[in-house]
Design a protein around this motif. Structure first.
Motif, short mmCIF file in Angstrom:
data_model
loop_
_atom_site.label_atom_id
_atom_site.label_comp_id
_atom_site.label_asym_id
_atom_site.label_seq_id
_atom_site.Cartn_x
_atom_site.Cartn_y
_atom_site.Cartn_z
N TYR A 78 0.86 -1.19 0.00
CA TYR A 78 0.00 0.00 0.00
C TYR A 78 0.89 1.23 0.00
N ALA A 79 1.11 1.76 -1.19
CA ALA A 79 2.05 2.86 -1.36
C ALA A 79 1.69 4.12 -0.57
N PRO A 80 0.41 4.53 -0.45
CA PRO A 80 0.11 5.76 0.31
C PRO A 80 0.62 5.74 1.75
N LEU A 81 0.81 4.56 2.34
CA LEU A 81 1.35 4.46 3.69
C LEU A 81 2.77 3.88 3.71
N ASN A 82 3.36 3.73 2.52
CA ASN A 82 4.70 3.15 2.41
C ASN A 82 4.74 1.79 3.10
N TYR A 83 3.74 0.97 2.81
CA TYR A 83 3.60 -0.34 3.46
C TYR A 83 4.00 -1.45 2.50
N THR A 84 4.93 -2.29 2.95
CA THR A 84 5.36 -3.44 2.14
C THR A 84 5.23 -4.76 2.89
N MET A 113 7.54 0.04 -5.98
CA MET A 113 6.20 0.49 -5.61
C MET A 113 6.14 2.02 -5.51
N LEU A 114 7.10 2.62 -4.83
CA LEU A 114 7.06 4.06 -4.62
C LEU A 114 7.35 4.83 -5.90
N HIS A 115 8.20 4.27 -6.75
CA HIS A 115 8.49 4.93 -8.02
C HIS A 115 7.22 5.00 -8.88
N ALA A 116 6.49 3.89 -8.96
CA ALA A 116 5.24 3.87 -9.73
C ALA A 116 4.19 4.78 -9.09
N TYR A 117 4.15 4.80 -7.76
CA TYR A 117 3.18 5.64 -7.05
C TYR A 117 3.47 7.11 -7.29
N ARG A 118 4.74 7.50 -7.24
CA ARG A 118 5.10 8.90 -7.48
C ARG A 118 4.74 9.31 -8.90
N GLN A 119 5.02 8.46 -9.86
CA GLN A 119 4.68 8.78 -11.24
C GLN A 119 3.18 8.97 -11.41
N ASP A 120 2.40 8.12 -10.75
CA ASP A 120 0.94 8.23 -10.84
C ASP A 120 0.44 9.53 -10.22
N LEU A 121 0.99 9.90 -9.06
CA LEU A 121 0.58 11.14 -8.42
C LEU A 121 0.97 12.35 -9.27
N GLN A 122 2.15 12.34 -9.82
CA GLN A 122 2.61 13.46 -10.65
C GLN A 122 1.77 13.57 -11.92
N ARG A 123 1.39 12.44 -12.47
CA ARG A 123 0.56 12.46 -13.67
C ARG A 123 -0.81 13.07 -13.39
N ARG A 124 -1.32 12.85 -12.18
CA ARG A 124 -2.63 13.39 -11.80
C ARG A 124 -2.52 14.76 -11.14
#
Length: 235
Positions: free
Chosen positions: A67-73, A203-214
């Motif tokens: 769960y990337a929003p909580l940096n959970y692995t 996970m965090l790299h993909a999450y950051r890209q998604d947030l930046q895209r939005r």
């Protein structure tokens, strides 16, 4: 507190240090009481918590369940093991003392386990939510064990107490590096058929890209030392 302190303290949460201490205490308990039930209950509760912890790690490394929003692995194993073992161990060693001493011993074990859980954040091995979940799961295992095992009021011999104290004080500085993380990642690859395990940084790299895209802001933990340096290194 210094980085050296946290690095030393965090090693107290390793299974290779805690499980031998738990085994020695359990063997004494079984041989002295002639009733293995109490020790077996303790091991069973700890084993269930360890299995759940391992499953969360396998799910992440092998099947990208995080769960990337909580940096959970996955749940922190150090936090879980320390909280499942230390309060029960200290309570068993003072089982022949009064309720206040027993409560104090459990309190010391819980406090030490909480420090070990926080050390996982300080050494940048886990995010806060992973450490908290490990602490909560270990505490649930410890409480369940103490409620069911009914440790007999035996007097712990000085040799056992001193031996355990020496083990816990000396082994963190001299024990070889723990291999549990490596074993779990290799198992996740073998079971999932991946070429390599999924990582926090994937996970965090993909999450950051998604947030930046939005056009959405990054969570605060992206600017913390745990994430910032590693993410920059990937760019």
């Amino acid at each position: 507190m210094s980085e050296a302190f946290w690095n030393l303290l965090t090693r107290l949460g390793e299974a290779q240090i805690l499980l031998p201490a738990m085994l020695a205490t359990s063997l004494w308990l079984m041989l002295r009481s002639h009733k293995p039930r109490a020790a077996l209950v303790w091991w069973a509760c700890t084993a269930v918590a360890a299995l759940l912890t391992t499953l969360t790690k396998l799910a992440f490394f092998g099947w990208e369940i995080g769960y990337a929003p909580l940096n959970y692995t996955g749940i922190s194993g150090h936090a879980m093991f320390s909280t499942a073992v230390l309060p029960v161990l200290l309570r068993v060693l003072v089982a022949d003392r009064g309720p206040r001493r027993q409560a104090a011993a459990m309190g010391v074990g819980i406090a030490l386990a909480a420090l070990i859980a926080w050390s996982r954040v300080q050494v940048m091995a886990h995010s806060p939510v992973e450490a908290v979940l490990g602490f909560a799961l270990g505490l649930a295992a410890a409480v369940a064990a103490l409620r069911v095992m009914h440790a007999p009021p035996l007097h712990a011999p000085r040799t056992l107490v001193l031996g355990l104290a020496a083990w816990m004080l000396l082994t963190p500085a001299g024990a070889p590096p723990s291999q549990t993380h490596s074993w779990v990642t290799r198992l996740s690859v073998a079971l999932s058929g991946r070429a390599e395990p999924y990582s926090r940084w994937d996970m965090l790299h993909a999450y950051r890209q998604d947030l930046q895209r939005r056009g959405q802001p990054l969570p605060p933990f992206f600017s913390g030392p745990m994430v910032l340096g590693r993410m920059r290194a990937m760019e």
